[in-house]
Design a protein around this motif. Structure first.
Motif, mmCIF file in Angstrom:
data_model
loop_
_atom_site.group_PDB
_atom_site.id
_atom_site.type_symbol
_atom_site.label_atom_id
_atom_site.label_comp_id
_atom_site.label_asym_id
_atom_site.label_seq_id
_atom_site.Cartn_x
_atom_site.Cartn_y
_atom_site.Cartn_z
ATOM 1 N N ASP A 24 0.831 -1.207 0.000
ATOM 2 C CA ASP A 24 0.000 0.000 0.000
ATOM 3 C C ASP A 24 0.866 1.258 0.000
ATOM 4 O OD1 ASP A 24 -2.553 -1.170 -0.078
ATOM 5 O OD2 ASP A 24 -2.429 -1.683 2.041
ATOM 6 N N SER A 25 2.194 1.103 -0.116
ATOM 7 C CA SER A 25 3.059 2.288 0.015
ATOM 8 C C SER A 25 4.116 2.362 -1.085
ATOM 9 C CB SER A 25 3.721 2.290 1.384
ATOM 10 O OG SER A 25 4.358 1.045 1.581
ATOM 11 N N ASP A 26 3.690 2.333 -2.342
ATOM 12 C CA ASP A 26 4.593 2.577 -3.486
ATOM 13 C C ASP A 26 5.762 1.615 -3.590
ATOM 14 O OD1 ASP A 26 3.092 4.680 -4.259
ATOM 15 O OD2 ASP A 26 4.308 6.198 -3.236
ATOM 16 N N GLY A 27 5.573 0.385 -3.223
ATOM 17 C CA GLY A 27 6.659 -0.588 -3.369
ATOM 18 C C GLY A 27 7.754 -0.426 -2.329
ATOM 19 N N LEU A 28 7.581 0.514 -1.414
ATOM 20 C CA LEU A 28 8.581 0.653 -0.350
ATOM 21 C C LEU A 28 8.007 0.045 0.912
ATOM 22 C CD1 LEU A 28 9.977 4.269 -0.693
ATOM 23 C CD2 LEU A 28 10.974 2.144 -1.491
ATOM 24 N N TRP A 29 8.862 -0.535 1.714
ATOM 25 C CA TRP A 29 8.407 -1.147 2.945
ATOM 26 C C TRP A 29 9.099 -0.425 4.087
ATOM 27 C CZ3 TRP A 29 9.829 -6.810 4.616
ATOM 28 C CH2 TRP A 29 9.109 -7.109 5.784
ATOM 29 N N GLU A 30 8.317 0.383 4.824
ATOM 30 C CA GLU A 30 8.883 1.219 5.888
ATOM 31 C C GLU A 30 10.116 1.962 5.362
ATOM 32 O OE1 GLU A 30 7.457 1.612 8.773
ATOM 33 O OE2 GLU A 30 6.126 -0.103 9.020
ATOM 34 N N ASN A 31 9.974 2.577 4.175
ATOM 35 C CA ASN A 31 11.021 3.388 3.542
ATOM 36 C C ASN A 31 12.211 2.604 2.986
ATOM 37 O OD1 ASN A 31 9.628 5.807 3.992
ATOM 38 N ND2 ASN A 31 10.364 5.836 6.109
ATOM 39 N N HIS A 32 12.081 1.315 2.889
ATOM 40 C CA HIS A 32 13.176 0.529 2.303
ATOM 41 C C HIS A 32 12.691 -0.187 1.060
ATOM 42 C CE1 HIS A 32 15.988 0.979 5.627
ATOM 43 N NE2 HIS A 32 14.952 0.838 6.432
ATOM 44 N N LYS A 33 13.629 -0.407 0.123
ATOM 45 C CA LYS A 33 13.307 -1.293 -0.990
ATOM 46 C C LYS A 33 13.261 -2.710 -0.433
ATOM 47 C CE LYS A 33 15.904 0.987 -4.595
ATOM 48 N NZ LYS A 33 17.179 0.761 -5.246
ATOM 49 N N VAL A 34 12.219 -3.449 -0.832
ATOM 50 C CA VAL A 34 12.028 -4.788 -0.267
ATOM 51 C C VAL A 34 13.280 -5.656 -0.465
ATOM 52 C CG1 VAL A 34 10.692 -6.910 -0.504
ATOM 53 C CG2 VAL A 34 9.516 -4.726 -0.443
ATOM 54 N N GLU A 35 13.919 -5.533 -1.644
ATOM 55 C CA GLU A 35 15.077 -6.406 -1.914
ATOM 56 C C GLU A 35 16.282 -6.063 -1.022
ATOM 57 O OE1 GLU A 35 13.426 -4.567 -4.070
ATOM 58 O OE2 GLU A 35 14.733 -3.476 -5.459
ATOM 59 N N ASP A 36 16.337 -4.844 -0.486
ATOM 60 C CA ASP A 36 17.453 -4.488 0.405
ATOM 61 C C ASP A 36 17.313 -5.129 1.780
ATOM 62 O OD1 ASP A 36 18.610 -2.933 -1.514
ATOM 63 O OD2 ASP A 36 17.856 -1.023 -0.738
ATOM 64 N N ASN A 57 14.874 -5.565 13.722
ATOM 65 C CA ASN A 57 14.799 -5.120 15.125
ATOM 66 C C ASN A 57 13.659 -4.116 15.288
ATOM 67 O OD1 ASN A 57 16.916 -6.727 15.918
ATOM 68 N ND2 ASN A 57 18.460 -5.102 15.737
ATOM 69 N N GLN A 58 13.572 -3.180 14.337
ATOM 70 C CA GLN A 58 12.505 -2.173 14.419
ATOM 71 C C GLN A 58 11.130 -2.822 14.249
ATOM 72 O OE1 GLN A 58 13.149 0.731 15.642
ATOM 73 N NE2 GLN A 58 15.290 0.042 15.612
ATOM 74 N N ARG A 59 11.033 -3.838 13.355
ATOM 75 C CA ARG A 59 9.748 -4.529 13.158
ATOM 76 C C ARG A 59 9.338 -5.247 14.455
ATOM 77 N NH1 ARG A 59 10.851 -1.986 9.757
ATOM 78 N NH2 ARG A 59 9.408 -0.760 10.959
ATOM 79 N N ARG A 60 10.320 -5.881 15.129
ATOM 80 C CA ARG A 60 9.998 -6.579 16.392
ATOM 81 C C ARG A 60 9.555 -5.588 17.455
ATOM 82 N NH1 ARG A 60 15.089 -8.839 15.586
ATOM 83 N NH2 ARG A 60 14.853 -10.670 14.245
ATOM 84 N N LYS A 61 10.296 -4.483 17.532
ATOM 85 C CA LYS A 61 9.971 -3.474 18.539
ATOM 86 C C LYS A 61 8.540 -2.974 18.327
ATOM 87 C CE LYS A 61 12.535 0.199 20.682
ATOM 88 N NZ LYS A 61 13.393 1.347 20.454
ATOM 89 N N ARG A 62 8.221 -2.721 17.057
ATOM 90 C CA ARG A 62 6.877 -2.238 16.726
ATOM 91 C C ARG A 62 5.829 -3.290 17.080
ATOM 92 N NH1 ARG A 62 3.415 1.347 17.030
ATOM 93 N NH2 ARG A 62 1.765 1.326 15.508
ATOM 94 N N ALA A 63 6.127 -4.535 16.719
ATOM 95 C CA ALA A 63 5.144 -5.609 16.963
ATOM 96 C C ALA A 63 4.859 -5.771 18.455
ATOM 97 C CB ALA A 63 5.638 -6.922 16.360
#
Ligand code: APR
Length: 231
Positions: free
Chosen positions: A25-37, A56-62
């Motif tokens: 839902d956010s222009d192919g970026l995932w939390e401001n990162h390219k998915v392949e990175d 780490n940030q995803r875990r913290k958020r979760a």
């Protein structure tokens, strides 16, 4: 008599109302990162610190969010059905809502594993008491680097065969909050038996060719309420 079997195929959209961003839902970026990175073996090779920090940030958020009504309704459906959730999500919101049977196709945020020995899997809380942070230099018992226990793009989905067998046996299939763009997970909807009752819940129902689906064009919380009422 045994209960009828209900299989849920869930994706990022079911956690959106809990406050976890979806992927597409956010222009192919995932939390401001390219998915392949951040979600590929190549990205990990190129910049493991970035990948560690990202998860780490995803875990913290979760850890900050809670299950929403859609997760709770799926738990409630266990009263009438034998429920299996096949989720593409790596968060643990289904489990935290109390669901007892969850298959994580794309891995789990709160598990980490050895880069060299994939069968050596640990809860993150065993590695770091803060419950979210994995660092370069954190090693498995055999001395190799630990990585997120996530199925990245280009990696195999070990549970896909088992998942397709489960879909085949479903009396009811509920697809919720997935764009059905990522294979092999998206292909699971083609495995249903002729008599299976099929629902799809999404505010933007993805295009697909299979027939006889009950389409509920709503967000997960209100859409799952309608599914529950119809069952
Ligand atoms: N309720 C239900 N669905 C929603 C909501 C909501 N509140 N908000 C958004 N959605 C829907 C979107 O319309 C979209 O169809 O959720 C879907 C999210 O799609 P994706 O972001 O593509 O997520 P998903 O299908 O789970 O992605 C599959 O791709 O990046 C990889 O491995 C990752 O598991 C992930 C896989």
């Amino acid at each position: 008599m045994s209960k009828p079997k209900l299989v849920v195929l869930s994706g990022a959209g079911i956690s959106a109302e809990s406050g976890i961003a979806t992927f597409r839902d956010s222009d192919g970026l995932w939390e401001n990162h390219k998915v392949e990175d951040v979600a590929s073996p190549e990205g990990w090779k190129k910049n493991p610190e970035l990948v560690q920090n990202f998860y780490n940030q995803r875990r913290k958020r979760a850890l900050e969010v809670v299950p929403n009504p859609a997760h709770h309704i799926i738990k409630e459906l266990e009263d009438k059905f034998e429920v299996l959730i096949i989720t593409q999500n790596v968060d643990n919101l289904h489990e935290r809502a109390g669901s007892s049977n969850v298959m994580h196709l794309h891995g789990e945020l709160f598990l980490v594993r050895s880069e060299k020995y994939p069968e050596l899997i640990y809860p993150i809380s065993k590695i770091n008491s803060n419950g979210w942070e994995l660092k370069m230099g954190d090693l498995c018992e055999k001395g190799f680097q630990l990585r997120p226990h996530i199925v990245w793009f280009g990696e195999e989905v070990p549970m896909i065969k088992k998942a397709s067998q489960e879909v085949l046996m479903a009396d009811v299939l509920v697809v919720v909050g997935t764009s059905l763009q990522v294979y092999p997970a998206a292909g699971l909807i083609g495995y249903t038996d002729r008599n299976c009752k099929k629902f799809i819940v999404d505010p933007k129902i993805p295009n697909f060719s299979e027939k006889n689906w009950i389409k509920i064009e709503e967000k997960a919380s209100t859409g799952m309420k309608k599914v529950q009422e119809q069952l």
